[in-house]
Design a protein around this motif. Structure first.
Motif, PDB file in Angstrom:
ATOM      1  N   PHE A 131       1.052  -1.011  -0.173  1.00 44.11           N
ATOM      2  CA  PHE A 131      -0.121   0.023  -0.146  1.00 44.11           C
ATOM      3  C   PHE A 131       0.947   1.185  -0.115  1.00 44.11           C
ATOM      4  O   PHE A 131       2.041   1.236   0.565  1.00 44.11           O
ATOM      5  N   ASP A 132       0.573   1.957  -0.823  1.00 38.93           N
ATOM      6  CA  ASP A 132       1.152   3.456  -0.635  1.00 38.93           C
ATOM      7  C   ASP A 132       0.076   4.603  -0.371  1.00 38.93           C
ATOM      8  O   ASP A 132      -0.519   5.140  -1.497  1.00 38.93           O
ATOM      9  N   ALA A 133       0.086   5.044   0.575  1.00 44.63           N
ATOM     10  CA  ALA A 133      -0.720   6.296   0.778  1.00 44.63           C
ATOM     11  C   ALA A 133      -2.258   5.914   0.629  1.00 44.63           C
ATOM     12  O   ALA A 133      -2.947   6.471   0.050  1.00 44.63           O
ATOM     13  N   ALA A 134      -2.575   4.780   0.917  1.00 45.53           N
ATOM     14  CA  ALA A 134      -3.817   3.934   0.726  1.00 45.53           C
ATOM     15  C   ALA A 134      -4.909   4.563   1.685  1.00 45.53           C
ATOM     16  O   ALA A 134      -4.479   4.782   2.769  1.00 45.53           O
ATOM     17  N   ASP A 135      -5.896   4.606   1.375  1.00 46.04           N
ATOM     18  CA  ASP A 135      -7.164   4.941   2.356  1.00 46.04           C
ATOM     19  C   ASP A 135      -7.377   3.945   3.384  1.00 46.04           C
ATOM     20  O   ASP A 135      -7.184   2.904   2.960  1.00 46.04           O
ATOM     21  N   ILE A 136      -7.446   4.097   4.443  1.00 46.29           N
ATOM     22  CA  ILE A 136      -7.448   3.294   5.509  1.00 46.29           C
ATOM     23  C   ILE A 136      -8.817   2.569   5.512  1.00 46.29           C
ATOM     24  O   ILE A 136      -9.032   1.256   5.826  1.00 46.29           O
ATOM     25  N   GLY A 137      -9.963   2.971   4.853  1.00 50.23           N
ATOM     26  CA  GLY A 137     -11.071   2.213   4.480  1.00 50.23           C
ATOM     27  C   GLY A 137     -11.122   1.093   3.284  1.00 50.23           C
ATOM     28  O   GLY A 137     -11.215  -0.029   3.389  1.00 50.23           O
ATOM     29  N   GLU A 138      -9.887   1.579   2.387  1.00 48.16           N
ATOM     30  CA  GLU A 138      -9.847   0.545   1.263  1.00 48.16           C
ATOM     31  C   GLU A 138      -8.619  -0.584   1.883  1.00 48.16           C
ATOM     32  O   GLU A 138      -9.049  -1.643   1.691  1.00 48.16           O
ATOM     33  N   VAL A 139      -7.824  -0.053   2.774  1.00 47.71           N
ATOM     34  CA  VAL A 139      -6.916  -1.236   3.242  1.00 47.71           C
ATOM     35  C   VAL A 139      -7.667  -2.131   4.210  1.00 47.71           C
ATOM     36  O   VAL A 139      -7.461  -3.353   4.098  1.00 47.71           O
ATOM     37  N   SER A 140      -8.633  -1.606   4.953  1.00 43.35           N
ATOM     38  CA  SER A 140      -9.623  -2.496   5.859  1.00 43.35           C
ATOM     39  C   SER A 140     -10.499  -3.582   5.067  1.00 43.35           C
ATOM     40  O   SER A 140     -10.468  -4.438   5.517  1.00 43.35           O
ATOM     41  N   LYS A 141     -10.818  -2.713   3.885  1.00 37.16           N
ATOM     42  CA  LYS A 141     -11.634  -3.940   2.991  1.00 37.16           C
ATOM     43  C   LYS A 141     -11.015  -5.058   2.366  1.00 37.16           C
ATOM     44  O   LYS A 141     -11.299  -6.241   2.427  1.00 37.16           O
ATOM     45  N   LEU A 164       2.206   0.592   3.434  1.00 40.51           N
ATOM     46  CA  LEU A 164       2.729  -0.632   3.733  1.00 40.51           C
ATOM     47  C   LEU A 164       3.407  -1.512   2.635  1.00 40.51           C
ATOM     48  O   LEU A 164       2.531  -1.845   1.607  1.00 40.51           O
ATOM     49  N   GLN A 165       4.490  -2.111   2.956  1.00 40.66           N
ATOM     50  CA  GLN A 165       5.059  -2.916   1.916  1.00 40.66           C
ATOM     51  C   GLN A 165       5.673  -4.059   2.436  1.00 40.66           C
ATOM     52  O   GLN A 165       6.595  -3.987   3.484  1.00 40.66           O
ATOM     53  N   THR A 166       5.054  -5.562   2.289  1.00 40.38           N
ATOM     54  CA  THR A 166       5.747  -6.518   2.759  1.00 40.38           C
ATOM     55  C   THR A 166       6.909  -7.456   1.923  1.00 40.38           C
ATOM     56  O   THR A 166       6.529  -7.438   0.509  1.00 40.38           O
TER      57      THR A 166
END
Length: 456
Positions: A131-141, A164-166
């Motif tokens: 994730f690169d500056a992704a919205d918290i709602g999108e990450v939760s989904k 976040l990058q793994t």
């Protein structure tokens, strides 16, 4: 004729009155004697006691030794005069001095902290997140719905962006802790309630999460509230230990009366709190060491003050607060309390060094000695003459035990009984023995005791 009759009537009345009074007095005396009551008779300005032989024979046999009296000029026996002194030659006068006692503790004040190692799965993970500056709602989904297939509710007040990058793929069990970490970084919490995950602002997490008493160290995922009962350590002290190492709002409340600790946090945060609680909630008294040391020559208050000045006052030292000295005045002993059992030996050495007699104890001592086999007044006179070197002159007279009265009992006129001897004793400073100078001995005649006073 009338005058003669009047005289006869007056004489008759006088005789009848006299007989009536005599009969009443006799009946009264007989009744009192049968009851064992002594009739006081005043003769010669002194009050004597009159007890007839019949009353003494009908009285209680058990009271005869206590009511034994001496009449006439007979000299009383020692058994009667000293009946309260218990002149038993086999009386035990041994006194066992109090001995020092030590109660050594375990010296352990913490339990071993559990540190579970991180288990590495032999199977590689299959979830890669970037994730690169992704919205918290999108990450939760993506994590809750797409990857874990869980139902969730997002509070509109929760906003933020996530990067976040793994590098290595994650396992499924790592997804929820990772999401909780991302939400906490944005001021939000993940709460599971009634099978549904709720994403709420941090301030509303405590109102949304369920509350339960900590019964097991196995915790579920999500933000939770736990009630931790403490066994040995006070809840206020435990809260002071936890505050520096847990989040600011992790400790919700301390219940002093029930010794309960209310905490809130994610699974990882609660595991840290529980681990700390288990480490410090141990039997503190069991680890402490106690020593009770009686003093023989000095007064406990002054000795404790000296010990405090040696160990606990002045500049800060590595042992400040490690030793506590308590005065036990009724035992004239010092109670030493310490966390380090080896310090008891050092404290005992210093107590023995300070418990040294330098002349007379303190600023002047008073000792009361109860005399058992002789008269206290005569003994005081003898000791006083030994100390001063002066032989006192006194008249020999009968001495009595405390509470005894010497008297004669009779309903006949006799000479007044001899009064009890009252001895007045005044002692002076020693003239013949310098080591006993300032020692005064006073006889306490009512208690048959000696009061010994000494000056420094």
């Amino acid at each position: 004729m009338n005058s003669y009759r009047k005289r006869v009537s007056f004489l008759s009345l006088l005789v009848i009155s006299s007989l009536s009074l005599t009969a009443c007095e006799s009946l009264s005396k007989i009744h009192l004697v049968k009851l064992g009551i002594k009739i006081p008779i005043k003769e010669g300005g002194m009050e004597l006691e009159d007890t007839s032989k019949q009353g003494a024979e009908e009285g209680d046999a058990a009271q005869k030794p206590a009511d034994a009296t001496v009449t006439g000029s007979e000299e009383p026996s020692d058994a009667v005069v000293f009946s309260q002194l218990d002149n038993d030659e086999n009386i035990k006068t041994e006194f066992k001095a109090m001995q020092s006692e030590e109660f050594v503790g375990t010296g352990e004040f913490m339990a071993k902290m559990s540190n579970p190692g991180i288990t590495q799965s032999a199977v590689d993970g299959k979830y890669s997140i970037n994730f690169d500056a992704a919205d918290i709602g999108e990450v939760s989904k993506i994590i809750l719905s797409d990857m874990l297939e869980e139902n969730y509710i997002l509070n509109p007040a929760v906003k933020g962006s996530i990067t976040l990058q793994t590098t290595n793929p994650l396992h499924k069990d790592d997804l929820l802790p990772t999401l909780e970490m991302l939400l906490r970084a944005n001021g939000a919490v993940l709460v599971k309630r009634n099978g549904v995950y709720r994403i709420e602002p941090d301030a509303r997490g405590a109102h949304t999460a369920d509350v339960s008493i900590l019964a097991s160290e196995q915790l579920g995922a999500g933000y939770q509230l736990k009630v931790i009962p403490l066994q040995y350590v006070g809840v206020i002290d435990m809260a002071e230990i936890l505050k520096p190492v847990v989040p600011a709002n992790a400790i919700l409340r301390v219940d002093f009366s029930r010794n309960l600790l209310f905490v809130a946090g994610t699974k990882e945060e609660l595991e840290k709190i529980i681990n700390l609680v288990n480490t410090f909630d141990v039997n503190f008294i069991k680890g402490m060491s106690f020593g009770l040391y009686p003093l023989e020559n000095t007064e406990v208050g002054s000795t404790v003050a000296d010990l405090e000045a040696i160990f606990n006052k002045g500049e800060q030292t590595p042992i400040s607060g490690m030793l506590k000295f308590i005065s036990i005045k009724h035992l004239n002993a010092i109670l030493v309390v310490t966390q380090q059992r080896e310090y008891l030996k050092e404290a005992k050495k210093w107590i023995d060094r300070l418990d040294q007699q330098n002349g007379v104890i303190g600023d002047g001592g008073v000792i009361v000695y109860k005399v058992q086999h002789v008269d206290a007044t005569e003994l005081a006179t003898t000791l006083s003459s030994v100390i001063s070197g002066i032989v006192p002159t006194k008249s020999k007279s009968l001495s009595l035990a405390p509470g005894e009265k010497l008297g004669s009992l009779s309903n006949k006129n006799q000479s007044i009984q001899k009064p009890k001897r009252v001895a007045w004793l005044t002692t002076s400073r020693s003239q013949g023995n310098a080591s006993l100078e300032g020692v005064n001995i006073i006889a306490d005649e009512p208690n048959n005791a000696l009061i010994i006073m000494a000056e420094p």
